[in-house]
Design a protein around this motif. Structure first.
Motif, PDB file in Angstrom:
ATOM      1  N   PRO A  83      28.498  37.110  43.692  1.00 23.78           N
ATOM      2  CA  PRO A  83      28.118  37.005  42.005  1.00 23.78           C
ATOM      3  C   PRO A  83      29.370  36.988  41.377  1.00 23.78           C
ATOM      4  N   PHE A  84      30.271  38.019  41.406  1.00 19.91           N
ATOM      5  CA  PHE A  84      31.265  38.199  40.597  1.00 19.91           C
ATOM      6  C   PHE A  84      32.617  37.319  40.686  1.00 19.91           C
ATOM      7  N   ILE A  85      32.876  37.410  41.954  1.00 21.75           N
ATOM      8  CA  ILE A  85      34.037  36.427  42.246  1.00 21.75           C
ATOM      9  C   ILE A  85      34.066  34.949  42.542  1.00 21.75           C
ATOM     10  N   GLU A  91      28.571  31.704  33.711  1.00 20.08           N
ATOM     11  CA  GLU A  91      27.794  32.572  34.907  1.00 20.08           C
ATOM     12  C   GLU A  91      28.505  34.045  34.931  1.00 20.08           C
ATOM     13  N   HIS A  92      29.695  33.856  35.271  1.00 17.87           N
ATOM     14  CA  HIS A  92      30.507  34.967  35.364  1.00 17.87           C
ATOM     15  C   HIS A  92      30.564  35.915  34.193  1.00 17.87           C
ATOM     16  N   THR A  93      30.523  35.224  32.970  1.00 21.63           N
ATOM     17  CA  THR A  93      30.713  36.414  31.730  1.00 21.63           C
ATOM     18  C   THR A  93      29.346  37.021  31.883  1.00 21.63           C
ATOM     19  N   ILE A  95      27.221  37.921  34.456  1.00 28.60           N
ATOM     20  CA  ILE A  95      27.000  38.651  35.358  1.00 28.60           C
ATOM     21  C   ILE A  95      27.932  40.134  35.333  1.00 28.60           C
ATOM     22  N   ARG A  96      29.151  39.839  34.733  1.00 26.48           N
ATOM     23  CA  ARG A  96      30.135  41.019  34.351  1.00 26.48           C
ATOM     24  C   ARG A  96      29.410  41.721  33.388  1.00 26.48           C
ATOM     25  N   ARG A  97      29.060  41.205  32.250  1.00 23.24           N
ATOM     26  CA  ARG A  97      28.539  42.054  31.070  1.00 23.24           C
ATOM     27  C   ARG A  97      27.377  42.935  31.416  1.00 23.24           C
ATOM     28  N   ALA A 235      33.439  46.436  47.659  1.00 27.66           N
ATOM     29  CA  ALA A 235      34.734  46.060  47.090  1.00 27.66           C
ATOM     30  C   ALA A 235      35.445  47.079  46.834  1.00 27.66           C
ATOM     31  N   GLY A 236      34.887  48.364  46.604  1.00 32.01           N
ATOM     32  CA  GLY A 236      35.938  49.283  46.329  1.00 32.01           C
ATOM     33  C   GLY A 236      36.315  50.478  47.457  1.00 32.01           C
ATOM     34  N   VAL A 237      35.724  50.076  48.730  1.00 35.20           N
ATOM     35  CA  VAL A 237      35.963  50.990  49.706  1.00 35.20           C
ATOM     36  C   VAL A 237      37.214  50.738  50.451  1.00 35.20           C
ATOM     37  N   MET A 286      41.794  33.343  46.723  1.00 35.13           N
ATOM     38  CA  MET A 286      41.720  31.866  46.416  1.00 35.13           C
ATOM     39  C   MET A 286      41.428  31.441  45.076  1.00 35.13           C
ATOM     40  N   ARG A 287      42.099  30.159  44.495  1.00 41.83           N
ATOM     41  CA  ARG A 287      41.514  29.533  43.489  1.00 41.83           C
ATOM     42  C   ARG A 287      41.470  27.936  43.999  1.00 41.83           C
ATOM     43  N   ARG A 288      40.592  27.152  43.371  1.00 42.50           N
ATOM     44  CA  ARG A 288      40.535  25.866  43.634  1.00 42.50           C
ATOM     45  C   ARG A 288      40.660  24.930  42.387  1.00 42.50           C
ATOM     46  N   ILE A 343      40.068  37.068  33.452  1.00 40.66           N
ATOM     47  CA  ILE A 343      38.492  37.394  33.578  1.00 40.66           C
ATOM     48  C   ILE A 343      38.021  38.064  34.900  1.00 40.66           C
ATOM     49  N   HIS A 344      38.921  37.791  35.913  1.00 46.73           N
ATOM     50  CA  HIS A 344      38.449  38.363  37.396  1.00 46.73           C
ATOM     51  C   HIS A 344      39.140  39.907  37.599  1.00 46.73           C
ATOM     52  N   LEU A 345      39.919  40.271  36.375  1.00 54.88           N
ATOM     53  CA  LEU A 345      40.591  41.541  36.804  1.00 54.88           C
ATOM     54  C   LEU A 345      39.570  42.648  37.196  1.00 54.88           C
ATOM     55  N   CYS A 346      40.142  43.127  38.242  1.00 57.07           N
ATOM     56  CA  CYS A 346      39.193  44.050  39.195  1.00 57.07           C
ATOM     57  C   CYS A 346      38.235  45.007  38.105  1.00 57.07           C
ATOM     58  N   LEU A 347      37.095  44.797  38.394  1.00 60.63           N
ATOM     59  CA  LEU A 347      36.007  45.637  37.714  1.00 60.63           C
ATOM     60  C   LEU A 347      36.196  47.088  37.949  1.00 60.63           C
TER      61      LEU A 347
HETATM   62  C1  HEM Z   1      42.955  50.042  44.893  1.00 67.16           C
HETATM   63  C2  HEM Z   1      41.630  49.530  44.791  1.00 67.16           C
HETATM   64  C3  HEM Z   1      41.490  48.224  44.405  1.00 67.16           C
HETATM   65  C4  HEM Z   1      42.318  46.988  44.642  1.00 67.16           C
HETATM   66  C5  HEM Z   1      43.502  46.973  44.971  1.00 67.16           C
HETATM   67  C6  HEM Z   1      41.189  45.904  44.060  1.00 67.16           C
HETATM   68  C7  HEM Z   1      41.606  44.597  43.840  1.00 67.16           C
HETATM   69  C8  HEM Z   1      40.973  43.707  43.157  1.00 67.16           C
HETATM   70  C9  HEM Z   1      41.432  42.130  42.890  1.00 67.16           C
HETATM   71  C10 HEM Z   1      42.862  41.892  43.361  1.00 67.16           C
HETATM   72  C11 HEM Z   1      40.493  41.638  42.355  1.00 67.16           C
HETATM   73  C12 HEM Z   1      40.678  40.014  41.623  1.00 67.16           C
HETATM   74  C13 HEM Z   1      39.755  39.216  42.502  1.00 67.16           C
HETATM   75  C14 HEM Z   1      40.054  37.662  41.912  1.00 67.16           C
HETATM   76  O1  HEM Z   1      40.825  37.609  41.019  1.00 67.16           O
HETATM   77  O2  HEM Z   1      39.414  36.881  42.391  1.00 67.16           O
HETATM   78  C15 HEM Z   1      39.268  42.478  42.346  1.00 67.16           C
HETATM   79  C16 HEM Z   1      37.989  42.064  41.786  1.00 67.16           C
HETATM   80  C17 HEM Z   1      37.090  42.927  42.148  1.00 67.16           C
HETATM   81  N1  HEM Z   1      36.824  44.279  42.022  1.00 67.16           N
HETATM   82 FE1  HEM Z   1      38.529  45.396  42.880  1.00 67.16          FE
HETATM   83  N2  HEM Z   1      40.076  46.396  43.769  1.00 67.16           N
HETATM   84  C18 HEM Z   1      39.951  47.771  44.133  1.00 67.16           C
HETATM   85  C19 HEM Z   1      39.025  48.389  43.799  1.00 67.16           C
HETATM   86  C20 HEM Z   1      37.604  48.230  43.510  1.00 67.16           C
HETATM   87  C21 HEM Z   1      36.780  49.188  43.251  1.00 67.16           C
HETATM   88  C22 HEM Z   1      36.582  50.779  43.523  1.00 67.16           C
HETATM   89  C23 HEM Z   1      35.745  48.436  42.906  1.00 67.16           C
HETATM   90  C24 HEM Z   1      34.232  48.860  42.706  1.00 67.16           C
HETATM   91  C25 HEM Z   1      33.991  50.251  42.044  1.00 67.16           C
HETATM   92  C26 HEM Z   1      35.909  47.245  42.792  1.00 67.16           C
HETATM   93  C27 HEM Z   1      35.152  45.950  42.480  1.00 67.16           C
HETATM   94  C28 HEM Z   1      35.729  44.728  42.218  1.00 67.16           C
HETATM   95  C29 HEM Z   1      34.648  43.684  41.676  1.00 67.16           C
HETATM   96  C30 HEM Z   1      33.336  43.734  41.594  1.00 67.16           C
HETATM   97  C31 HEM Z   1      35.575  42.435  41.398  1.00 67.16           C
HETATM   98  C32 HEM Z   1      35.160  41.324  41.049  1.00 67.16           C
HETATM   99  C33 HEM Z   1      35.486  41.215  39.571  1.00 67.16           C
HETATM  100  C34 HEM Z   1      35.165  39.718  38.841  1.00 67.16           C
HETATM  101  O3  HEM Z   1      35.226  38.704  39.654  1.00 67.16           O
HETATM  102  O4  HEM Z   1      35.159  39.787  37.735  1.00 67.16           O
HETATM  103  N3  HEM Z   1      37.239  46.957  43.067  1.00 67.16           N
HETATM  104  N4  HEM Z   1      39.601  43.674  42.683  1.00 67.16           N
END
Ligand code: HEM
Length: 400
Positions: A83-85, A91-93, A95-97, A235-237, A286-288, A343-347
């Motif tokens: 759903p996010f990435i 849609e993304h906006t 889900i993120r909100r 995503a965060g593990v 990736m992007r397309r 916009i996809h900066l890590c949540l």
């Molecule tokens: C060092 C740890 C982390 C790194 C290096 C990292 C890296 C990233 C990167 C590079 C993206 C961008 C994906 C894209 O542009 O397509 C991303 C997105 C995301 N991350 Fe992280 N992440 C980390 C930790 C976490 C944690 C702890 C969580 C949750 C608690 C998390 C949840 C997410 C989510 C949900 C997205 C999607 C955001 C979106 O598409 O709007 N990440 N992460």
């Protein structure tokens, strides 16, 4: 179809070849020398490797879309949309909100003492033992406990969770082994039958599942709520696991940087950012393209797969002085793209930063220096650059 200015890469320059994954930085240097974007015919993929090209692809989200899939496999091939990435606005906006507020300053202030307590508890036996496998002692355990505080989903044992999270990143990479798909199914089964029912009354997980997050923005029909929650959960593990190991490895290799940090704790936030830059956890997303795009003098065709190499961008000497050195005092801390951009900066970036900073603070009080205590073993993931073992001696600090 490629224009004359686009470089065609030989098969040996495939970023997913084992030797390039194993020793990526000299390889990235060679790749950047091929130009900001280069085409690999064997995968029919356009690789962007310089800081400028990676940032531009991430920021130009209208021409380089995520909705066709932001992992190696297109949504149309895998039949699955995260759903996010794997979504674009609107849609993304939406889900993120639905969850963004829960990653702000207030929730992080509430999270901090819980993470600190976990770290103190986990560090006590590690410090007493002196020599530990950092992966077992910290990298797997801290994110597993933290993500429980963030979501409300109870923590399974750290090894199981690490296996599930590792599998999640394998399946978004090329040529995933079927065993990882089986692990993903196992994790979703556990989540549905044990994880969700055991969540406490008030937590992000229940808010998402029962009310669709803030303002009910997540769809009740289909599995959007479950997969949005599962995305945050996994995503965060493995990513934070990688950050913790990479960071301790960096301080082992650059002991004078650890001394600087111990003398001045205000350097901790910059140290976390420098660890993210110097050895970035996520290798690729990736992007397309939808239409043909003119990009840095190259025509990228419509419907092309474009792969952004985050760690390569973060070692680009055009932007980072002495880019191959780990230096916690030299740079503008958050210039890196380890968390992506736009916009996809890590949540979960604030969560990962908090975990890493709390761990450094605790170790700075207790560890004089880190010494390698055995051969480090890298994990085999093509998407996350983690360790499967990092034997390290925690040389105790003299008590004041
Ligand atoms: C060092 C740890 C982390 C790194 C290096 C990292 C890296 C990233 C990167 C590079 C993206 C961008 C994906 C894209 O542009 O397509 C991303 C997105 C995301 N991350 Fe992280 N992440 C980390 C930790 C976490 C944690 C702890 C969580 C949750 C608690 C998390 C949840 C997410 C989510 C949900 C997205 C999607 C955001 C979106 O598409 O709007 N990440 N992460």
């Amino acid at each position: 179809m490629t224009t004359a200015s686009a470089l065609e890469l030989p098969a040996a320059m495939d970023p997913f070849r084992p030797e390039n994954l194993a020793d990526p930085y000299p390889f990235y240097e060679r790749l950047r020398a091929c130009g900001p974007v280069a085409h690999l015919p064997g995968r029919d993929t356009w690789f962007v490797s310089t800081y400028a090209s990676v940032s531009q692809v991430l920021r130009n989200y209208r021409e380089f879309v995520s909705g066709l899939g932001s992992s190696y496999h297109r949504v149309s091939e895998s039949g699955f949309r995260f759903p996010f990435i794997d979504n674009d606005p609107p849609e993304h906006t939406r889900i993120r909100r639905s969850v963004q507020r829960h990653f702000g300053k207030g929730p992080m202030a509430e999270l901090r003492p819980m993470v600190r307590a976990d770290i103190e508890r986990l560090a006590a036996p590690a410090l007493a033992a002196g020599t530990v496998d950092v992966v077992e002692a910290f990298s797997r355990t801290i994110p597993n406990l933290t993500i429980r505080h963030v979501t409300g989903i109870p923590a399974p044992d750290a090894r199981t969770m690490a296996g599930w999270a590792d599998a999640a990143f394998h399946v978004v990479g090329p040529e995933p082994d079927p065993e990882y798909v089986a692990l993903i199914m196992e994790s979703l089964e556990w989540l549905s039958t044990e994880g969700l029912p055991a969540m406490p009354a008030h937590c992000l997980g229940r808010l998402m599942m029962e009310q669709g997050g803030d303002d009910g923005l997540l769809a009740a029909e289909g599995s959007e709520r479950l997969f949005a929650l599962a995305s945050i959960w996994v995503a965060g593990v493995d990513t934070t696991n990688s950050l913790i190991s990479n960071m301790i490895r960096a301080f082992t290799l650059f002991p004078e940087q650890w001394q600087l940090l111990r003398e001045d704790r205000s350097l901790i936030p910059a140290a976390v950012e420098e660890a993210l830059r110097w050895d970035s956890p996520v290798r690729v997303f990736m992007r397309r393209t939808v239409d043909e795009v003119e990009f840095q003098g190259v025509t990228i065709p419509a419907d092309a797969d474009v792969c952004a190499l985050f760690p390569s961008a973060n070692r680009d000497p055009e932007v980072f002085e002495r880019a191959d050195e780990f230096d916690i005092t030299l740079r503008r801390p958050t210039a890196h793209v380890a968390f992506g951009a736009s916009i996809h900066l890590c949540l979960g970036a604030p969560v990962a930063r908090l975990e890493a900073a709390e761990l450094l603070a605790h170790l700075a009080d207790n560890v004089e220096r880190f010494e390698q205590a055995g051969e480090p073993v890298r994990g085999v993931s093509r998407v996350v650059r983690n360790f499967s073992s990092l034997p390290t001696r925690l040389v105790p600090a003299a008590r004041a």
